[in-house]
Write a protein that holds these residues in place. Structure first.
Motif, PDB file in Angstrom:
ATOM      1  N   THR A   1       1.063  -0.761  -0.025  1.00 58.69           N
ATOM      2  CA  THR A   1      -0.303   0.119   0.268  1.00 58.69           C
ATOM      3  C   THR A   1       0.805   1.500   0.228  1.00 58.69           C
TER       4      THR A   1
ATOM      5  N   ASP B   1      -0.014   3.381  -3.564  1.00 60.80           N
ATOM      6  CA  ASP B   1      -1.020   4.622  -3.502  1.00 60.80           C
ATOM      7  C   ASP B   1      -0.709   5.222  -3.814  1.00 60.80           C
TER       8      ASP B   1
ATOM      9  N   ALA C   1     -10.653   2.717   0.355  1.00 60.67           N
ATOM     10  CA  ALA C   1     -11.078   2.963   1.904  1.00 60.67           C
ATOM     11  C   ALA C   1      -9.654   2.411   2.553  1.00 60.67           C
ATOM     12  N   ASP C   2      -9.931   3.137   3.656  1.00 62.01           N
ATOM     13  CA  ASP C   2      -9.412   3.061   4.749  1.00 62.01           C
ATOM     14  C   ASP C   2      -8.897   1.626   4.980  1.00 62.01           C
ATOM     15  N   TYR C   3      -9.694   0.868   4.876  1.00 57.97           N
ATOM     16  CA  TYR C   3      -9.402  -0.825   5.434  1.00 57.97           C
ATOM     17  C   TYR C   3      -9.260  -0.838   4.233  1.00 57.97           C
TER      18      TYR C   3
ATOM     19  N   ARG D   1      -6.436  -2.851   1.178  1.00 57.77           N
ATOM     20  CA  ARG D   1      -4.212  -2.377   1.322  1.00 57.77           C
ATOM     21  C   ARG D   1      -4.472  -2.437  -0.302  1.00 57.77           C
TER      22      ARG D   1
END
Length: 78
Positions: free
Chosen positions: A41, A45, A55-57, A59
């Motif tokens: 990530t 990213d 999303a934050d959750y 990877r």
């Protein structure tokens, strides 16, 4: 949610005898897929195209080319 089956060749079939490099793909009971890969990530990213997001959750994981190519025959068309 449960793992129904492996998609493609097992890590051992792909030559991993140590278990240290074991990317894998599994079909789940709800029809989704789970992937074991190298967490990347932080490295990737900022490389995502402008029309992609996570999303934050979520990877970003990397699986070897061989893993995905050998899974191709087992991935359903629909």
């Amino acid at each position: 949610m449960k793992i129904v089956r492996r998609i493609g060749a097992s890590p051992r079939e792909r030559g991993s005898v140590t278990g240290e490099t074991c990317p894998d793909i599994f079909e789940l009971s709800d029809g989704n897929f789970a992937v074991i890969g190298t967490e990347a990530t932080a490295a990737l990213d900022t490389e995502l195209p402008s029309d992609a997001a996570r999303a934050d959750y979520e990877r970003i994981v990397v699986v070897s080319r061989e893993t995905l190519i050998r899974a191709k025959a087992d991935i359903p068309d629909a």
